[in-house]
Design an enzyme around this catalytic site. Sequence first.
Site, PDB file in Angstrom:
ATOM      1  N   SER A 167       0.834  -1.193   0.000  1.00 26.38           N
ATOM      2  CA  SER A 167       0.000   0.000   0.000  1.00 26.38           C
ATOM      3  C   SER A 167       0.877   1.255   0.000  1.00 26.38           C
ATOM      4  O   SER A 167       1.641   1.481  -0.932  1.00 26.38           O
ATOM      5  CB  SER A 167      -0.968  -0.043   1.186  1.00 26.38           C
ATOM      6  OG  SER A 167      -1.954   0.947   1.090  1.00 26.38           O
ATOM      7  N   ASP A 261     -10.097  -3.583  -5.407  1.00 30.15           N
ATOM      8  CA  ASP A 261      -9.296  -2.539  -4.776  1.00 30.15           C
ATOM      9  C   ASP A 261      -9.188  -1.388  -5.773  1.00 30.15           C
ATOM     10  O   ASP A 261      -8.795  -1.609  -6.924  1.00 30.15           O
ATOM     11  CB  ASP A 261      -7.912  -3.095  -4.443  1.00 30.15           C
ATOM     12  CG  ASP A 261      -6.986  -2.101  -3.755  1.00 30.15           C
ATOM     13  OD1 ASP A 261      -7.320  -0.893  -3.709  1.00 30.15           O
ATOM     14  OD2 ASP A 261      -5.920  -2.527  -3.273  1.00 30.15           O
ATOM     15  N   HIS A 291      -8.190  -4.793  -0.700  1.00 32.04           N
ATOM     16  CA  HIS A 291      -6.995  -4.148  -0.165  1.00 32.04           C
ATOM     17  C   HIS A 291      -6.720  -4.657   1.253  1.00 32.04           C
ATOM     18  O   HIS A 291      -7.630  -4.972   2.005  1.00 32.04           O
ATOM     19  CB  HIS A 291      -7.208  -2.636  -0.134  1.00 32.04           C
ATOM     20  CG  HIS A 291      -5.957  -1.855   0.070  1.00 32.04           C
ATOM     21  ND1 HIS A 291      -5.052  -1.629  -0.935  1.00 32.04           N
ATOM     22  CD2 HIS A 291      -5.461  -1.248   1.172  1.00 32.04           C
ATOM     23  CE1 HIS A 291      -4.051  -0.907  -0.469  1.00 32.04           C
ATOM     24  NE2 HIS A 291      -4.262  -0.672   0.809  1.00 32.04           N
TER      25      HIS A 291
END
Length: 323
Positions: A167, A261, A291
């Site tokens: 991320s 996501d 995610h």
Amino acid sequence: MVSDAEKPEKAKREKYATLLDPALWTYIDRVNAWYPPEMDLPVDKQRAVYDAMCRAFHAGTPAGVEASDGTVAAGDQAIPIRRYQLAGKAPQAVVVYYHGGGFVLGGLDSHDDICAEICAGTGFAVLSADYRLAPEHLHPAAFDDALAVFECAASTSGLPIVLCGESAGGNLAAGVAHAARRHPRPAIGQVLICPELGGDESAGSYVVHAEAPLLTLSDIEFYRQVRSGKAQSPDDPTFSPLRDGDFSGLPPTVIVTAQCDPLSSDGEAYRDRILAAGGRAWWYEEPRLVHSFLRARKTVPRAGEAFTRVVAAIATLGKVDWL
């Protein structure tokens, strides 16, 4: 009767009801029970809740993995780091790992078990970086710390280096790969997991999955605004690696994203830019995942299989003889 406040969440659940496995819904509900989707909590409260959630999800340390804490000196900063290594085994490579958390949350403890499992699964040393967080430290503070930890690894070890991040950490890993591609000892590979790279928010997964469980487009924009100062240029490649004008000279790259996501298209676009520049890159979109699926690796078979592929990619890129 469903209240007005509950309607967006109900609509989201209906859209993804059959696309996501029941086991993943159990994980999503568990996360949301800890960390509500709403973004109205002050940052210090978000951190407290996030840290508590990470402790609750911690899966323990694999046998034989030893961890030790230290710091990396960078100007007037002392960047906390944690090093993982298998007892009695000399590592063949070093993984420099950057944690997720929107540049606002997380630290050495939040992804401790993930780093330990990467160490156990590859046999490599893992160096986890506790970079400075926003809003106290705006960009480029996190990037500067990420680069400093890489440079420390490059100067203190003769082992090959693989960059890895999830991320926000994927953004930092990519930013470091771009900035250090002509370093005397550049990284020999990078593995990016659900990275936020500054892609086109008007197309692809940003539109199709704008309201996905656990990460929405508005979440992404919130954290981006918290990270950036008023004068921040979106074209700064240390802020948005996809905005770089030069994708040559980057190390072999594996990008792993989740189908559901908003950020998934960033992985595809990043792969394509590297390939167009003559480099090597592979993008894998894991079906029916969301995610932050790494935290579901112990309870959701799809997530566990995806994490196994992540570890295998790190292990492959860290072997110099495959190049």
